[in-house]
Design an enzyme around this catalytic site. Structure first.
Site, PDB file in Angstrom:
ATOM      1  N   GLY A  69       0.962  -1.183   0.202  1.00 33.91           N
ATOM      2  CA  GLY A  69      -0.018   0.026  -0.089  1.00 33.91           C
ATOM      3  C   GLY A  69       0.516   1.311   0.278  1.00 33.91           C
TER       4      GLY A  69
ATOM      5  N   SER B  74       1.423   3.436  -3.315  1.00 38.50           N
ATOM      6  CA  SER B  74       0.799   4.098  -4.345  1.00 38.50           C
ATOM      7  C   SER B  74      -1.098   4.505  -3.471  1.00 38.50           C
ATOM      8  CB  SER B  74       0.378   4.025  -5.777  1.00 38.50           C
ATOM      9  OG  SER B  74       1.807   3.395  -6.314  1.00 38.50           O
TER      10      SER B  74
ATOM     11  N   SER C 280      -1.854  -4.130  -5.399  1.00 34.95           N
ATOM     12  CA  SER C 280      -1.806  -5.114  -6.456  1.00 34.95           C
ATOM     13  C   SER C 280      -2.281  -6.214  -5.554  1.00 34.95           C
ATOM     14  CB  SER C 280      -0.061  -5.633  -6.833  1.00 34.95           C
ATOM     15  OG  SER C 280       0.072  -4.876  -8.739  1.00 34.95           O
TER      16      SER C 280
ATOM     17  N   GLU D 238      13.213  -6.015  -4.410  1.00 30.88           N
ATOM     18  CA  GLU D 238      12.096  -6.364  -5.115  1.00 30.88           C
ATOM     19  C   GLU D 238      12.786  -7.092  -5.634  1.00 30.88           C
ATOM     20  OE1 GLU D 238       9.255  -3.840  -5.990  1.00 30.88           O
ATOM     21  OE2 GLU D 238       8.091  -4.714  -7.678  1.00 30.88           O
TER      22      GLU D 238
ATOM     23  N   ASN E 161      10.210   4.106 -16.376  1.00 32.07           N
ATOM     24  CA  ASN E 161      11.049   4.529 -16.735  1.00 32.07           C
ATOM     25  C   ASN E 161      11.913   6.036 -16.831  1.00 32.07           C
ATOM     26  OD1 ASN E 161      10.482   2.062 -17.073  1.00 32.07           O
ATOM     27  ND2 ASN E 161      10.987   1.749 -19.421  1.00 32.07           N
TER      28      ASN E 161
HETATM   29  C1  LIG Z   1       0.714  -3.257 -13.480  1.00 32.07           C
HETATM   30  C2  LIG Z   1       0.762  -1.881 -11.664  1.00 32.07           C
HETATM   31  C3  LIG Z   1       1.125  -2.907 -10.320  1.00 32.07           C
HETATM   32  C4  LIG Z   1       0.892  -2.096  -9.776  1.00 32.07           C
HETATM   33  N1  LIG Z   1       0.748  -2.153  -8.532  1.00 32.07           N
HETATM   34  C5  LIG Z   1       1.244  -1.519  -6.906  1.00 32.07           C
HETATM   35  C6  LIG Z   1       1.374  -2.073  -5.723  1.00 32.07           C
HETATM   36  O1  LIG Z   1       0.659  -3.059  -5.655  1.00 32.07           O
HETATM   37  N2  LIG Z   1       1.323  -1.110  -4.674  1.00 32.07           N
HETATM   38  C7  LIG Z   1       1.074   0.606  -5.578  1.00 32.07           C
HETATM   39  O2  LIG Z   1       1.426   0.647  -3.743  1.00 32.07           O
HETATM   40  N3  LIG Z   1       1.418   0.717  -6.122  1.00 32.07           N
HETATM   41  C8  LIG Z   1       1.520   0.464  -7.644  1.00 32.07           C
HETATM   42  N4  LIG Z   1       1.732   0.132  -8.528  1.00 32.07           N
HETATM   43  C9  LIG Z   1       1.636   1.940  -8.852  1.00 32.07           C
HETATM   44  C10 LIG Z   1       3.070   1.932  -9.882  1.00 32.07           C
HETATM   45  O3  LIG Z   1       3.456   2.645  -8.704  1.00 32.07           O
HETATM   46  C11 LIG Z   1       2.301   4.054  -9.756  1.00 32.07           C
HETATM   47  O4  LIG Z   1       1.840   3.356 -11.212  1.00 32.07           O
HETATM   48  C12 LIG Z   1       3.583   4.272 -10.101  1.00 32.07           C
HETATM   49  O5  LIG Z   1       4.661   4.560  -8.641  1.00 32.07           O
HETATM   50  C13 LIG Z   1       3.990   5.990 -10.376  1.00 32.07           C
HETATM   51  O6  LIG Z   1       2.720   6.491  -9.825  1.00 32.07           O
HETATM   52  P1  LIG Z   1       1.271   7.223 -11.080  1.00 32.07           P
HETATM   53  O7  LIG Z   1       1.619   6.564 -11.873  1.00 32.07           O
HETATM   54  O8  LIG Z   1       0.882   7.807  -9.586  1.00 32.07           O
HETATM   55  O9  LIG Z   1       2.208   7.833 -11.966  1.00 32.07           O
HETATM   56  P2  LIG Z   1       3.169   9.523 -11.528  1.00 32.07           P
HETATM   57  O10 LIG Z   1       3.640   9.085 -10.296  1.00 32.07           O
HETATM   58  O11 LIG Z   1       1.417  10.837 -11.697  1.00 32.07           O
HETATM   59  O12 LIG Z   1       3.551  10.122 -13.464  1.00 32.07           O
HETATM   60  C14 LIG Z   1       3.366  10.587 -14.084  1.00 32.07           C
HETATM   61  C15 LIG Z   1       3.944  10.659 -15.754  1.00 32.07           C
HETATM   62  O13 LIG Z   1       4.821  11.239 -15.640  1.00 32.07           O
HETATM   63  C16 LIG Z   1       6.184  11.198 -15.632  1.00 32.07           C
HETATM   64  N5  LIG Z   1       6.858  11.538 -13.944  1.00 32.07           N
HETATM   65  C17 LIG Z   1       6.317  11.722 -12.703  1.00 32.07           C
HETATM   66  N6  LIG Z   1       7.648  11.735 -12.223  1.00 32.07           N
HETATM   67  C18 LIG Z   1       8.525  12.692 -12.657  1.00 32.07           C
HETATM   68  C19 LIG Z   1       9.772  12.532 -12.561  1.00 32.07           C
HETATM   69  N7  LIG Z   1      10.603  14.053 -11.032  1.00 32.07           N
HETATM   70  N8  LIG Z   1      10.709  13.160 -13.887  1.00 32.07           N
HETATM   71  C20 LIG Z   1       9.986  12.302 -15.228  1.00 32.07           C
HETATM   72  N9  LIG Z   1       9.262  12.459 -15.489  1.00 32.07           N
HETATM   73  C21 LIG Z   1       8.586  12.606 -14.674  1.00 32.07           C
HETATM   74  C22 LIG Z   1       6.153   9.494 -15.277  1.00 32.07           C
HETATM   75  O14 LIG Z   1       7.369   9.023 -15.322  1.00 32.07           O
HETATM   76  C23 LIG Z   1       5.323   8.993 -15.229  1.00 32.07           C
HETATM   77  O15 LIG Z   1       5.228   9.137 -17.032  1.00 32.07           O
HETATM   78  C24 LIG Z   1       1.111   0.182  -9.945  1.00 32.07           C
HETATM   79  C25 LIG Z   1       1.254   0.033 -10.853  1.00 32.07           C
HETATM   80  C26 LIG Z   1       1.012  -0.612 -11.982  1.00 32.07           C
HETATM   81  C27 LIG Z   1       0.893  -0.039 -13.407  1.00 32.07           C
END
Ligand SMILES: Cc1cc2nc3c(=O)[nH]c(=O)nc-3n(C[C@H](O)[C@H](O)[C@H](O)COP(=O)(O)OP(=O)(O)OC[C@H]3O[C@@H](n4cnc5c(N)ncnc54)[C@H](O)[C@@H]3O)c2cc1C
Length: 380
Positions: free
Chosen positions: A124, A126, A158, A244, A360
């Site tokens: 937990g 995000s 997840s 991880e 990435n």
């Molecule tokens: C299949 C899947 C499983 C997941 N499972 C879990 C889970 O079990 N538990 C959990 O806690 N989370 C989980 N996540 C969440 C995941 O960790 C987040 O989606 C991830 O950290 C990105 O955060 P966000 O989606 O809020 O995107 P944001 O952080 O809002 O990012 C949006 C875009 O902006 C870009 N960006 C953001 N900051 C920067 C920066 N400083 N410089 C350049 N670019 C930037 C990002 O790369 C992205 O392209 C999961 C996600 C997926 C897709």
């Protein structure tokens, strides 16, 4: 016969005796819910035989296996087509965290059930407003007598729909003025099955629901279930992320080789192998995978700075590339419907590879700072 040879023989024999057609090849990319009950039963048998906590120290119920033995295990497991495991978050993330940073009481309470895969875990971290910028989490926990009371929301959690426990990053004190925003966060172990928690599945692009929204409305956990000092959970949260990856990457890449072999078989069946462009792209996929595997084995023993970021950047690009190539192979002719279904799921799910586990863009930021020594990016 060396010790490693004997070890390889042991896991091979175990898999030959235990792996049934019912579970072979089940689970994996975009198929977390497939044959879940059977995979859970298989993972428990794996645990009972001492394989699932191979890397844990003997003092905590593991086998204390060397890195080369861990690599051998993952190679053999993937080669045999054993199912994708359901205990990943527990045994490779929260288990090692508790071994390193948990209290003896927390270790006694949780490690045996983790090792036996009796309790499943979810992560937990995000939230709708905090993903890459994880220090921005707003889920709150306050101490009320002998328990923590949590309010807030997590997202993309997840396997929350099957988990018994969740490790939650929550704010328990305000960040100090002028100090880091990560101060005041705590790492709490929270039981999932209670009235204060609602789990709502999210429907993915693939049509399946592997992750969820999780709502905390006065959810509770015991006061003693904070890992590390209250307010200093950031260090614990980062430690969990560091566990991880590792030797399992090698097994994942053997799975990639099988994916590529399967796609070559589809290409043969549709006549796509006669297309010179597709032939070249299939060959290039094989070459890139060979480079990736060689690089991974080389850096695993003594990882250079940002090694896990580099490997993640390489494998996510590879898998997305294979998904795109698969779509072009399928477009070439009539493939078997099961193959069409499998590769469509693969293509769609691989879009997520560059997001989870640190996107990435974030991984490239780490490489920029730690490898190239570029100035730190301004953070909001
Ligand atoms: C299949 C899947 C499983 C997941 N499972 C879990 C889970 O079990 N538990 C959990 O806690 N989370 C989980 N996540 C969440 C995941 O960790 C987040 O989606 C991830 O950290 C990105 O955060 P966000 O989606 O809020 O995107 P944001 O952080 O809002 O990012 C949006 C875009 O902006 C870009 N960006 C953001 N900051 C920067 C920066 N400083 N410089 C350049 N670019 C930037 C990002 O790369 C992205 O392209 C999961 C996600 C997926 C897709």
């Amino acid at each position: 016969m060396t010790d490693d040879d004997a070890f390889r023989r042991e896991i091979r024999d175990w898999l030959a005796a235990e792996l049934t057609d019912e579970v072979r090849g089940t689970g994996g990319v975009g198929r977390e819910n497939q044959a879940f009950g059977q995979r859970l039963a298989f993972t428990r048998r794996l645990a009972a035989a001492g394989w699932s906590t191979l890397a844990w120290p003997v003092a905590h119920g593991g086998r204390g296996a060397s890195l080369s033995q861990q690599v051998i295990f993952h190679e053999e497991y993937a080669r045999a087509g054993a199912p994708s495991r359901v205990d990943h978050i527990g045994t490779t993330m929260v288990g090692p965290t508790l071994i390193d940073l948990g209290t003896p009481e927390q270790q006694r309470r949780f490690l045996p059930a983790l090792a036996a895969v009796e309790e499943l875990w979810c992560q937990g971290y995000s939230e709708p407003g905090a993903g890459s910028d994880l220090a921005g989490v707003t889920t709150r926990a306050r101490l009320d007598g002998d328990r923590w009371v949590l309010t807030g929301q997590k997202v993309w959690t997840s396997l929350a729909h099957v988990a018994d426990w969740c490790f939650v990053l929550a704010r328990t004190a305000p960040a100090p003025a002028g100090g880091p925003r990560s101060a005041g966060l705590s790492y709490l172990l929270v039981p999932m099955r209670q009235p204060g928690i609602t789990v709502r599945p999210i429907r993915q692009l693939t049509g399946d629901s592997e992750f969820n929204e999780v709502f905390f409305d006065d959810a509770v956990t015991e006061a003693g279930l904070v890992v590390g000092e209250p307010g200093q959970g950031w260090r614990v949260a980062m430690a969990t992320l560091a566990y991880e990856r590792g030797a399992a990457t090698v097994g994942q890449q053997i799975g990639f080789q099988r994916d590529l072999d399967d796609l070559v078989a589809v290409a043969r069946s549709t006549g796509a192998t006669a297309d010179p462009v597709l032939r070249e792209r299939l060959t290039r996929a094989w070459l890139d995978l060979t480079v990736l595997r060689t690089h991974t084995l080389r850096v695993l023993r003594e990882p250079p700075p940002a090694a896990s970021s580099v490997i993640k950047l390489l494998w996510t690009r590879w898998r997305q590339g294979l998904g795109e190539l698969a779509m072009d192979v399928l477009a070439h002719g009539d493939a078997d419907p099961a193959a069409v279904q499998r590769w469509q799921t693969y293509f769609l799910f691989s879009r997520a590879d560059t997001i989870y586990g640190g996107s990435n863009e974030i991984q490239r930021g780490i490489v920029a700072e730690r490898v190239l020594g570029l100035p730190r990016q301004a953070r909001g």
